[in-house]
Design a protein around this motif. Structure first.
Motif, PDB file in Angstrom:
ATOM      1  N   MET A 135      19.201 -44.118  47.754  1.00 28.82           N
ATOM      2  CA  MET A 135      19.093 -42.945  46.889  1.00 28.82           C
ATOM      3  C   MET A 135      17.659 -42.397  46.887  1.00 28.82           C
ATOM      4  N   GLU A 136      16.695 -43.317  46.826  1.00 29.89           N
ATOM      5  CA  GLU A 136      15.290 -42.896  46.817  1.00 29.89           C
ATOM      6  C   GLU A 136      14.918 -42.183  48.103  1.00 29.89           C
ATOM      7  N   LEU A 137      15.487 -42.675  49.228  1.00 30.64           N
ATOM      8  CA  LEU A 137      15.232 -42.041  50.520  1.00 30.64           C
ATOM      9  C   LEU A 137      15.784 -40.624  50.546  1.00 30.64           C
ATOM     10  N   LEU A 138      16.996 -40.440  49.985  1.00 33.01           N
ATOM     11  CA  LEU A 138      17.614 -39.118  49.932  1.00 33.01           C
ATOM     12  C   LEU A 138      16.795 -38.175  49.047  1.00 33.01           C
ATOM     13  N   GLU A 139      16.333 -38.673  47.924  1.00 35.14           N
ATOM     14  CA  GLU A 139      15.529 -37.844  47.030  1.00 35.14           C
ATOM     15  C   GLU A 139      14.251 -37.392  47.726  1.00 35.14           C
ATOM     16  N   THR A 140      13.646 -38.306  48.481  1.00 35.78           N
ATOM     17  CA  THR A 140      12.423 -37.969  49.222  1.00 35.78           C
ATOM     18  C   THR A 140      12.710 -36.917  50.281  1.00 35.78           C
ATOM     19  N   LEU A 141      13.834 -37.093  50.998  1.00 38.94           N
ATOM     20  CA  LEU A 141      14.209 -36.153  52.054  1.00 38.94           C
ATOM     21  C   LEU A 141      14.452 -34.762  51.480  1.00 38.94           C
ATOM     22  N   PHE A 142      15.264 -34.681  50.415  1.00 38.91           N
ATOM     23  CA  PHE A 142      15.557 -33.381  49.823  1.00 38.91           C
ATOM     24  C   PHE A 142      14.327 -32.786  49.150  1.00 38.91           C
ATOM     25  N   GLY A 143      13.464 -33.645  48.642  1.00 42.43           N
ATOM     26  CA  GLY A 143      12.213 -33.150  48.072  1.00 42.43           C
ATOM     27  C   GLY A 143      11.359 -32.493  49.137  1.00 42.43           C
ATOM     28  N   TYR A 144      11.337 -33.078  50.333  1.00 38.35           N
ATOM     29  CA  TYR A 144      10.584 -32.496  51.447  1.00 38.35           C
ATOM     30  C   TYR A 144      11.182 -31.162  51.872  1.00 38.35           C
ATOM     31  N   ILE A 145      12.524 -31.111  51.944  1.00 36.82           N
ATOM     32  CA  ILE A 145      13.196 -29.853  52.298  1.00 36.82           C
ATOM     33  C   ILE A 145      12.871 -28.775  51.275  1.00 36.82           C
ATOM     34  N   GLY A 146      12.878 -29.155  49.991  1.00 36.08           N
ATOM     35  CA  GLY A 146      12.548 -28.205  48.934  1.00 36.08           C
ATOM     36  C   GLY A 146      11.127 -27.691  49.052  1.00 36.08           C
ATOM     37  N   ASP A 147      10.203 -28.590  49.378  1.00 35.95           N
ATOM     38  CA  ASP A 147       8.801 -28.176  49.536  1.00 35.95           C
ATOM     39  C   ASP A 147       8.633 -27.216  50.706  1.00 35.95           C
ATOM     40  N   VAL A 148       9.345 -27.494  51.793  1.00 39.60           N
ATOM     41  CA  VAL A 148       9.237 -26.647  52.984  1.00 39.60           C
ATOM     42  C   VAL A 148       9.833 -25.263  52.739  1.00 39.60           C
ATOM     43  N   THR A 149      11.015 -25.226  52.112  1.00 43.17           N
ATOM     44  CA  THR A 149      11.689 -23.937  51.903  1.00 43.17           C
ATOM     45  C   THR A 149      11.050 -23.133  50.773  1.00 43.17           C
ATOM     46  N   TRP A 150      10.970 -23.740  49.596  1.00 47.52           N
ATOM     47  CA  TRP A 150      10.440 -23.015  48.436  1.00 47.52           C
ATOM     48  C   TRP A 150       8.917 -22.985  48.416  1.00 47.52           C
ATOM     49  N   GLY A 151       8.287 -23.810  49.228  1.00 45.50           N
ATOM     50  CA  GLY A 151       6.828 -23.864  49.232  1.00 45.50           C
ATOM     51  C   GLY A 151       6.198 -22.797  50.093  1.00 45.50           C
ATOM     52  N   TRP A 152       6.055 -23.079  51.390  1.00 48.95           N
ATOM     53  CA  TRP A 152       5.271 -22.184  52.244  1.00 48.95           C
ATOM     54  C   TRP A 152       6.095 -21.214  53.069  1.00 48.95           C
ATOM     55  N   SER A 153       7.414 -21.334  53.085  1.00 42.93           N
ATOM     56  CA  SER A 153       8.184 -20.464  53.983  1.00 42.93           C
ATOM     57  C   SER A 153       9.038 -19.425  53.274  1.00 42.93           C
ATOM     58  N   LEU A 154       9.831 -19.857  52.272  1.00 41.84           N
ATOM     59  CA  LEU A 154      10.840 -18.966  51.714  1.00 41.84           C
ATOM     60  C   LEU A 154      10.248 -17.799  50.937  1.00 41.84           C
TER      61      LEU A 154
END
Length: 474
Positions: A1-20
């Motif tokens: 579960m922690e691995l999934l949270e980290t993965l989705f957290g990274y996706i969120g940072d990439v999309t909502w952070g510097w790109s979207l």
């Protein structure tokens, strides 16, 4: 579960952070300039739908007005009450200016995405239509891009129909418990039953409910804000000046100055009005109209209502009160809005706000459900799948309401929305020439004296359009 949270957290940072967000802003400005400021040119025409003026007879169909109100109900939610408060807390009063700015730009983006959804919509056996990004990807870009449409649909179901509906249930239950003392379980059960009654009736029942609930919701909240403004009318010029000065760093209310104001204003504004995220086109496609641009113009109005009107109401309620302290973060979110409203009109206002949150959240639940249903209908034609989704949504509303910490498991919602938004923006960029073709046709008909332009499908014979959807339009 922690691995999934980290993965989705990274996706969120990439999309909502510097790109979207930069992608949304740049495309919005591009659409606005290339279209010749289309959202301002047709601003007056947007309001005709409120009185059903100029709309074709729609017996057995969803009207343009009903589709507008469903999308307004979806856009207007917790972000308009809590999100604005967070933006002001973290970005200062100047964040409000940048929310206004991104909404005016986003109106053009919404116009094009919703017009394309109308053009490539599909007729159904029950007389309704289905459409949205998944369908304008496959019909507009070709079957070789179906994988992109499937990705979009999966992300739409995961984020809106499942994750966000649990959050909405949690919001309603928390408000009812805090202000009325109602146990979360009873709120959850009642909300789940009411949700089931609406969603099992399909889009026609959803539209009928929205036609009643949304005007009450919006007019009630706007009316309360107007009372607050009237009480503090002499302070309005000062507040507007403070918003502008903070927006451009002339005065700083929080650490980060202008940068914080821009970042928070753009982020909260885009999250609230959803322009460019690809959600509203799913609803825009169901309307019965003469020309795709007609519904695109109408859907621009929903962005205006969401941000320029409703979000501004919350902003003035907060900034005209004495609860908000620049730089202080101990009181924020819905609590800041609630306490500010109480400071203006008295303790009874907390009950009013609870009722407003209930309506806002419920309208979002039925909107989010329909987005999921529409996406699922693209993936499979089996009716049982839709019924399973309906039951799942009812269950998630109940889970979200009864277990305050349970909604944390829906950590994938924001990242999934980020992915679907990126997919939608890529498709919009590729289909923009078709959007301009529609707009030029609409303008040409108006210039020739046609009061209500009509789509001539024969002029678009090179495109993969469902002719059945347009055969009765005249």
């Amino acid at each position: 579960m922690e691995l999934l949270e980290t993965l989705f957290g990274y996706i969120g940072d990439v999309t909502w952070g510097w790109s979207l967000i930069p992608f949304l802003v740049i495309l919005g400005i591009f659409f606005t300039l290339i279209s010749g400021l289309v959202q301002f040119q047709f601003f007056g025409r947007m309001f005709r739908v409120l009185s059903s003026g100029g709309q074709p007879e729609s017996a057995g169909h969803i009207s343009s007005r009903e589709a507008l109100l469903v999308s307004v109900g979806g856009r207007v939610g917790g972000g308009n009450i809590a999100g604005v408060a967070v933006a002001i807390t973290l970005g200062g009063p100047g964040a409000v200016f940048w929310m206004w700015a991104i909404a005016l730009v986003g109106m053009a983006t919404s116009l094009f995405e919703c017009s394309l959804a109308q053009l490539f919509k599909e007729s159904q056996k029950d007389g309704t239509y289905r459409g949205g990004p998944a369908r304008y990807i496959t019909h507009g870009l070709g079957q070789q891009f179906r994988w992109l449409a499937v990705l979009y649909s999966v992300c739409l179901i995961a984020s809106f129909a499942l994750g966000f509906n649990a959050f909405q249930g949690n919001t309603v239950a928390a408000a009812a418990q805090d202000s009325l003392g109602i146990d979360r379980m009873w709120t959850g059960i009642g909300l789940a039953i009411l949700t089931g009654f609406i969603v099992f009736g399909g889009i026609k029942r959803i539209a009928k409910v929205a036609d009643v609930v949304i005007p009450v919701m919006a007019i009630g909240y706007i009316g309360m804000a107007l009372i607050v403004i009237a009480i503090n009318i002499t302070e309005i010029p000062e507040i507007i000046a403070m918003i502008v000065k903070n927006a451009f760093g002339i005065e700083e209310a929080v650490g980060g100055g202008m940068g914080a104001a821009v970042a928070q204003g753009l982020r909260r504004g885009l999250f609230s009005n959803e322009a460019g995220l690809g959600s509203a086109p799913n609803v825009a496609a169901v309307a019965y109209v003469r020309h795709p641009i007609s519904q695109g113009i109408v859907q621009s109005l929903s962005v205006f209502i969401d941000t320029i009107i409703i979000c501004s109401c919350t902003a003035f309620i907060i900034l005209l009160g004495d609860v908000y302290v620049p730089g202080a973060e101990d009181v924020n979110g819905v609590v800041l809005t609630q306490q500010s409203l109480v400071s203006h009109v008295g303790e009874w206002a907390q009950y009013f706000l609870t009722f407003a949150i209930l309506l806002f959240s419920f309208s979002s639940i039925i909107y989010n459900y329909y987005l999921g249903e529409n996406a699922l209908s693209f993936l499979t034609s089996k009716p049982v799948a839709i019924n399973v989704l309906r039951v799942c949504v009812m269950g998630l509303v109940l889970i979200g309401a009864t277990a305050p910490a349970a909604t944390s498991v829906f950590f994938f919602s924001d990242p999934m929305m980020g992915i679907l938004a990126i997919v939608n923006l890529i498709a919009l960029t590729m289909l923009f020439p078709i959007g301009m073709r529609l707009l030029n046709d609409y303008r040409k008909q108006l210039k020739s004296g046609v009061e209500h332009p009509v789509l001539d499908v024969e002029q678009y014979s090179d495109l993969n359009i469902d002719r059945e959807s347009w055969k009765d339009v005249k």
